[in-house]
Design an enzyme around this catalytic site. Structure first.
Site, PDB file in Angstrom:
ATOM      1  CG  HIS A  29     -43.879  25.061  18.470  1.00  0.00           C
ATOM      2  ND1 HIS A  29     -43.288  24.031  19.191  1.00  0.00           N
ATOM      3  CD2 HIS A  29     -43.938  24.617  17.197  1.00  0.00           C
ATOM      4  CE1 HIS A  29     -43.008  23.035  18.372  1.00  0.00           C
ATOM      5  NE2 HIS A  29     -43.410  23.358  17.152  1.00  0.00           N
ATOM      6  CG  HIS A  50     -43.613  23.938  12.091  1.00  0.00           C
ATOM      7  ND1 HIS A  50     -42.377  23.344  12.149  1.00  0.00           N
ATOM      8  CD2 HIS A  50     -44.267  23.537  13.204  1.00  0.00           C
ATOM      9  CE1 HIS A  50     -42.282  22.610  13.244  1.00  0.00           C
ATOM     10  NE2 HIS A  50     -43.427  22.710  13.908  1.00  0.00           N
ATOM     11  CE  LYS A 107     -38.734  21.341  18.667  1.00  0.00           C
ATOM     12  NZ  LYS A 107     -39.744  21.494  17.633  1.00  0.00           N
ATOM     13  CG  HIS A 126     -40.697  16.569  18.814  1.00  0.00           C
ATOM     14  ND1 HIS A 126     -41.646  17.041  17.925  1.00  0.00           N
ATOM     15  CD2 HIS A 126     -41.048  15.293  19.089  1.00  0.00           C
ATOM     16  CE1 HIS A 126     -42.537  16.080  17.683  1.00  0.00           C
ATOM     17  NE2 HIS A 126     -42.192  15.007  18.364  1.00  0.00           N
ATOM     18  CG  HIS A 164     -45.372  20.040  20.305  1.00  0.00           C
ATOM     19  ND1 HIS A 164     -44.672  18.992  20.830  1.00  0.00           N
ATOM     20  CD2 HIS A 164     -44.754  20.385  19.158  1.00  0.00           C
ATOM     21  CE1 HIS A 164     -43.664  18.713  20.011  1.00  0.00           C
ATOM     22  NE2 HIS A 164     -43.683  19.550  18.998  1.00  0.00           N
ATOM     23  CG  ASP A 166     -46.631  21.973  16.432  1.00  0.00           C
ATOM     24  OD1 ASP A 166     -45.722  22.335  15.657  1.00  0.00           O
ATOM     25  OD2 ASP A 166     -46.922  20.777  16.637  1.00  0.00           O
TER      26      ASP A 166
HETATM   27  C1  NCD Z   1     -44.494  19.475  12.483  1.00  0.00           C
HETATM   28  C2  NCD Z   1     -44.175  19.797  11.015  1.00  0.00           C
HETATM   29  O1  NCD Z   1     -44.971  19.451  10.142  1.00  0.00           O
HETATM   30  O2  NCD Z   1     -43.146  20.443  10.767  1.00  0.00           O
HETATM   31  N1  NCD Z   1     -45.562  18.505  12.507  1.00  0.00           N
HETATM   32  C3  NCD Z   1     -46.411  18.296  13.538  1.00  0.00           C
HETATM   33  O3  NCD Z   1     -47.206  17.361  13.451  1.00  0.00           O
HETATM   34  N2  NCD Z   1     -46.430  19.060  14.604  1.00  0.00           N
HETATM   35  C4  NCD Z   1     -43.272  19.009  13.170  1.00  0.00           C
HETATM   36  C5  NCD Z   1     -43.417  18.949  14.672  1.00  0.00           C
HETATM   37  O4  NCD Z   1     -43.571  19.986  15.334  1.00  0.00           O
HETATM   38  O5  NCD Z   1     -43.407  17.845  15.216  1.00  0.00           O
HETATM   39 ZN    ZN Z   2     -43.728  21.870  15.740  1.00  0.00          ZN
END
Ligand code: NCD
Ligand code: ZN
Length: 348
Positions: A14, A16, A100, A137, A175, A248
């Site tokens: 996971h 970003h 997702k 999520h 998460h 995450d």
């Molecule tokens: C994530 C993001 O910033 O893209 N933020 C987070 O707090 N984890 C989005 C997500 O996974 O909820």
């Molecule tokens: Zn995330």
């Protein structure tokens, strides 16, 4: 007490990675530690087509050095109107590894997410039939529900009924942050699994308010009470196949974190593996780190484990206050595990 451990090279289920300038600043932190990563599709606009996922994958590969042999695994962003045929095409062509589900407005860049889960049933039927995992999520977006209860309420209101309607669908509850989620996932069959982040293993909700409002510890789902953190630590370090590594890591520019409406997300990629190793050591469970970091995830996704290995050793190192202008998780703290034969920091 072991001072060194060797494990099969880990993956991150996971992440970003963002896009453009931010992508080039952050991707190496993930790619130098993890062989593969599930890349979240919450870009602007979101990744909803096979063509856009393929183009994003190319940009990720172009932004990181080929010697790292990093393999990004792409995901589709589910909307109310996404066509099952597009998902099936992407999965069969090896572009989409999973899809997702963001409940609309649950988190960063989720405005185009799903308004009504029941409407998604034809999509979920297709995914179950072809064996494509659904990554969730898991928080309700109902403003009446206390923010600290949104995950537990999601389980009862949405996840249990969804899994009853689609018992063969592979689902990752992403998460997780509560003992209710730990309980629900650990007692489920092999079609359900969960990722656990380093920050939810280290901090409880007090971290956000220690001496002032601390936006660096604000993420979604938001950190909960101490009893939940303890339950997550037991689950992650147990070796139970239902749980695996998903950081995450969610970088945001300083100005977006520090504004009067600061963004949710913790940038933990630079020291994530070291952070997890510390938790497993503190729990006397280093023997289970390999299952959590390197075996349980591939087994769930029906992929082979990596062939390379990495060695970690007990060595104190200071986490810098800033990494590429972003505040990393553990900034200013000393971590006691490091990756052997590798610099503690990436030079960009
Ligand atoms: C994530 C993001 O910033 O893209 N933020 C987070 O707090 N984890 C989005 C997500 O996974 O909820
Ligand atoms: Zn995330």
């Amino acid at each position: 007490m072991a001072d060194q451990i060797s494990i099969i090279a880990p993956d991150d289920w996971h992440v970003h990675l963002r896009d453009g300038e931010m992508l080039s600043q952050v991707v190496a932190h993930t790619a130098r530690r993890f062989r593969r990563a599930i890349v979240m599709p919450n870009l602007r606009p979101p990744v909803t087509t096979v063509a856009s996922a393929r183009a994003y994958r190319d940009r990720i590969q172009a932004a990181c050095s080929a010697d790292l042999e990093f393999k990004p695994l792409m995901t589709a962003y589910l909307t109310d109107t996404i066509a099952p045929a597009e998902l099936e095409k992407g999965f069969r062509e090896g572009v989409f590894a999973a899809a997702k589900l963001y409940p609309a407005n649950a988190t960063t860049n989720s405005a185009a997410g799903v308004m009504d889960l029941l409407q998604l049933d034809p999509v979920l039927e297709t995914m179950a039939r072809i064996g494509m995992p659904l990554l969730i999520h898991g928080e309700v977006t109902d403003a009446e529900i206390d923010i600290f209860d949104r995950e537990a309420v999601f389980i009862e209101r949405h996840l249990v009924p969804l899994r009853e309607r689609h018992p063969e669908l592979k689902v990752v509850f992403e998460h997780i942050t509560t003992e209710q989620a730990v309980q629900y996932v650990s007692s489920a069959d092999r079609h359900l699994a969960a990722t656990i982040t380093p920050h939810h293993l280290h901090i409880n909700r007090n971290a956000m308010f220690a001496g002032g409002l601390r936006s660096d510890f604000y993420c979604l789902p938001v950190a909960k009470r101490e009893c939940h953190r303890k339950a997550l630590r037991r689950a992650a370090t147990s070796g139970d196949r239902h749980f695996f590594l998903g950081t995450d890591t969610a970088p945001h520019e300083r100005a977006s974190k520090e504004s009067s409406c600061g963004c949710a997300g913790i940038f933990n990629a630079p020291f994530a593996l070291e952070s997890y190793a510390q938790v497993f050591d503190e729990e006397g469970a280093l023997a289970h780190l390999e299952a959590f970091a390197s075996l349980n995830g591939p087994a769930f996704y029906n992929l082979p484990a990596n062939t390379r290995r990495i060695t970690m050793q007990r060595r104190d190192h200071l986490v810098p206050e800033l990494v590429n202008g972003l505040v990393p998780f553990h900034a200013g703290e000393i971590l006691s595990w490091a990756v052997a034969d590798a610099p503690d920091q990436v030079q960009l």
